[in-house]
Design an enzyme around this catalytic site. Sequence first.
Site, PDB file in Angstrom:
ATOM      1  N   GLN A 262       1.191  -2.066  -7.038  1.00 36.72           N
ATOM      2  CA  GLN A 262       1.000  -1.559  -8.399  1.00 36.72           C
ATOM      3  C   GLN A 262       1.293  -2.633  -9.442  1.00 36.72           C
ATOM      4  O   GLN A 262       0.591  -2.738 -10.457  1.00 36.72           O
ATOM      5  CB  GLN A 262       1.880  -0.328  -8.636  1.00 36.72           C
ATOM      6  CG  GLN A 262       1.384   0.941  -7.977  1.00 36.72           C
ATOM      7  CD  GLN A 262       0.071   1.446  -8.556  1.00 36.72           C
ATOM      8  OE1 GLN A 262      -0.338   1.115  -9.664  1.00 36.72           O
ATOM      9  NE2 GLN A 262      -0.614   2.270  -7.774  1.00 36.72           N
TER      10      GLN A 262
ATOM     11  N   SER B 143       7.060 -13.114  -4.742  1.00 33.15           N
ATOM     12  CA  SER B 143       6.263 -12.419  -5.753  1.00 33.15           C
ATOM     13  C   SER B 143       6.136 -13.248  -7.023  1.00 33.15           C
ATOM     14  O   SER B 143       5.078 -13.274  -7.658  1.00 33.15           O
ATOM     15  CB  SER B 143       6.880 -11.055  -6.074  1.00 33.15           C
ATOM     16  OG  SER B 143       6.768 -10.173  -4.974  1.00 33.15           O
TER      17      SER B 143
ATOM     18  N   ASP C 230      10.832   2.436  -4.780  1.00 36.07           N
ATOM     19  CA  ASP C 230      11.698   3.545  -5.191  1.00 36.07           C
ATOM     20  C   ASP C 230      13.150   3.341  -4.769  1.00 36.07           C
ATOM     21  O   ASP C 230      14.075   3.636  -5.527  1.00 36.07           O
ATOM     22  CB  ASP C 230      11.194   4.860  -4.572  1.00 36.07           C
ATOM     23  CG  ASP C 230       9.917   5.355  -5.217  1.00 36.07           C
ATOM     24  OD1 ASP C 230       9.686   5.063  -6.403  1.00 36.07           O
ATOM     25  OD2 ASP C 230       9.142   6.055  -4.529  1.00 36.07           O
ATOM     26  N   GLU C 231      13.337   2.829  -3.548  1.00 39.07           N
ATOM     27  CA  GLU C 231      14.684   2.786  -2.976  1.00 39.07           C
ATOM     28  C   GLU C 231      15.602   1.763  -3.637  1.00 39.07           C
ATOM     29  O   GLU C 231      16.829   1.836  -3.481  1.00 39.07           O
ATOM     30  CB  GLU C 231      14.621   2.524  -1.467  1.00 39.07           C
ATOM     31  CG  GLU C 231      14.072   1.176  -1.060  1.00 39.07           C
ATOM     32  CD  GLU C 231      12.569   1.148  -0.873  1.00 39.07           C
ATOM     33  OE1 GLU C 231      12.072   0.194  -0.245  1.00 39.07           O
ATOM     34  OE2 GLU C 231      11.875   2.087  -1.364  1.00 39.07           O
TER      35      GLU C 231
ATOM     36  N   HIS D   5       5.905   6.588 -10.729  1.00 36.74           N
ATOM     37  CA  HIS D   5       6.248   7.683  -9.810  1.00 36.74           C
ATOM     38  C   HIS D   5       7.545   8.273 -10.336  1.00 36.74           C
ATOM     39  O   HIS D   5       8.449   7.542 -10.748  1.00 36.74           O
ATOM     40  CB  HIS D   5       6.419   7.149  -8.391  1.00 36.74           C
ATOM     41  CG  HIS D   5       6.722   8.194  -7.351  1.00 36.74           C
ATOM     42  ND1 HIS D   5       6.236   9.488  -7.417  1.00 36.74           N
ATOM     43  CD2 HIS D   5       7.474   8.142  -6.218  1.00 36.74           C
ATOM     44  CE1 HIS D   5       6.654  10.164  -6.357  1.00 36.74           C
ATOM     45  NE2 HIS D   5       7.416   9.372  -5.636  1.00 36.74           N
TER      46      HIS D   5
ATOM     47  N   GLY E  24      -2.344   0.176  -5.982  1.00 39.93           N
ATOM     48  CA  GLY E  24      -2.528  -0.824  -7.016  1.00 39.93           C
ATOM     49  C   GLY E  24      -3.711  -1.740  -6.783  1.00 39.93           C
ATOM     50  O   GLY E  24      -4.383  -2.169  -7.737  1.00 39.93           O
TER      51      GLY E  24
ATOM     52  N   ASP F 272       3.102  14.694  -5.284  1.00 39.41           N
ATOM     53  CA  ASP F 272       2.755  13.378  -4.747  1.00 39.41           C
ATOM     54  C   ASP F 272       3.378  13.177  -3.370  1.00 39.41           C
ATOM     55  O   ASP F 272       2.703  12.749  -2.424  1.00 39.41           O
ATOM     56  CB  ASP F 272       3.224  12.289  -5.714  1.00 39.41           C
ATOM     57  CG  ASP F 272       2.777  10.899  -5.288  1.00 39.41           C
ATOM     58  OD1 ASP F 272       1.573  10.613  -5.362  1.00 39.41           O
ATOM     59  OD2 ASP F 272       3.632  10.098  -4.875  1.00 39.41           O
TER      60      ASP F 272
ATOM     61  N   GLU G  99       1.243  12.849   0.146  1.00 42.15           N
ATOM     62  CA  GLU G  99       1.398  11.678   1.012  1.00 42.15           C
ATOM     63  C   GLU G  99       1.827  12.075   2.426  1.00 42.15           C
ATOM     64  O   GLU G  99       1.300  11.569   3.417  1.00 42.15           O
ATOM     65  CB  GLU G  99       2.446  10.736   0.416  1.00 42.15           C
ATOM     66  CG  GLU G  99       2.016  10.043  -0.860  1.00 42.15           C
ATOM     67  CD  GLU G  99       3.175   9.355  -1.566  1.00 42.15           C
ATOM     68  OE1 GLU G  99       2.914   8.626  -2.528  1.00 42.15           O
ATOM     69  OE2 GLU G  99       4.347   9.554  -1.163  1.00 42.15           O
TER      70      GLU G  99
ATOM     71  N   SER H 176     -25.025  17.180   9.123  1.00 41.18           N
ATOM     72  CA  SER H 176     -25.974  18.016   9.858  1.00 41.18           C
ATOM     73  C   SER H 176     -25.470  19.446   9.978  1.00 41.18           C
ATOM     74  O   SER H 176     -24.274  19.732   9.798  1.00 41.18           O
ATOM     75  CB  SER H 176     -26.180  17.454  11.271  1.00 41.18           C
ATOM     76  OG  SER H 176     -24.986  17.597  12.025  1.00 41.18           O
TER      77      SER H 176
END
Length: 340
Positions: free
Chosen positions: A30, A55, A85-86, A110, A136, A193, A197, A254
């Site tokens: 993201q 990064s 998140d953690e 989130h 992302g 969400d 997931e 079909s």
Amino acid sequence: MESLKIYLDKDIDKDLIKTKKIAVIGFGSQGYGQSMNLRDSGCEVVLGLRKEGKSAQKAMNLGFKVMDIKDAVKWADIVQILIPDEIQAKVYEEQIKPFMHSGQYLMFSHGFNIHYKRIVPPGDINVIMVAPKGPGHTVRSQYEEGKGVPCLIAIYNDAEGNSKEVALSYASAIGAGRAGIIETTFREETETDLFGEQAVICGGVSALMKAGFEVLTEAGYSPHMAYFEVLHEMKLIIDLVNQGGLADMRYSISNTAEYGDMTRGPKVIGDASKAAMRQILKDIQSGQFADEFTTEMATGCNRFNKLREENANHPIEKTGEEIRSSFVWGQNKIINRNIN
């Protein structure tokens, strides 16, 4: 039922976000997608990262200015937290909260840490969410194609009185105004969400594909044929569902496939599956899943790492690697791990 309000670019002050200095904290999926789109939309963006990390090097290679997190927070009007998140709560307490000032906008994609009160911002901070409904890398690839990924916005605290307008303008800048933006709440986004997931789009679908692959190969069928039938074609079918619902998918397949869909599908996903889904939802609503996840991440990830290894070594992954490397469509990937 309330009528659905969808915001598009024509409904939004797209220039508002250009008056704000934006610090994006994190450069994962993201962080990459959103910061690239913000910059291309004319916004002023810096990345808040550990300067010695991988990064940071990726971000600098793409021409971004990188600051230490605390310096980025001091500089910014908007602080968009896009780290996992953690670790958000720890980073917030140590490197963000001490350096925020009244009137800033604290943003998430989130609602996990706000909803479960891992992060409790002061009352003079605007707390908003802009949550693209896609990874992302897809946020980026759709933007580059002149399209967008639909997005949710939510307002948790509106200290300045314009948080919704800022959220809409930010969402537009990452391309969501091309597709559609819907307002929700932190609670609703978080719980639906996580459920989606776990029970359907990630957990449910991946478990279903692996089970189908195993049944076919155990019955003696070629793993290559099994891969095509239970995994590769999934994307083609879901494209039809995404654009026109189950009705368009059934219109396109079909009669044999449609009859088999409606008579055999409920045998696979029936009352037992629904009961499991209800329990998954209860665990999300009660906070049990959040507690389990944060404990796992804080105690060495032993179970998590074992599951990752088991899934990486599943025959469906090995077969897929072989097939994808042999076809043209395997060469043009959305994700390049060396770059983004």
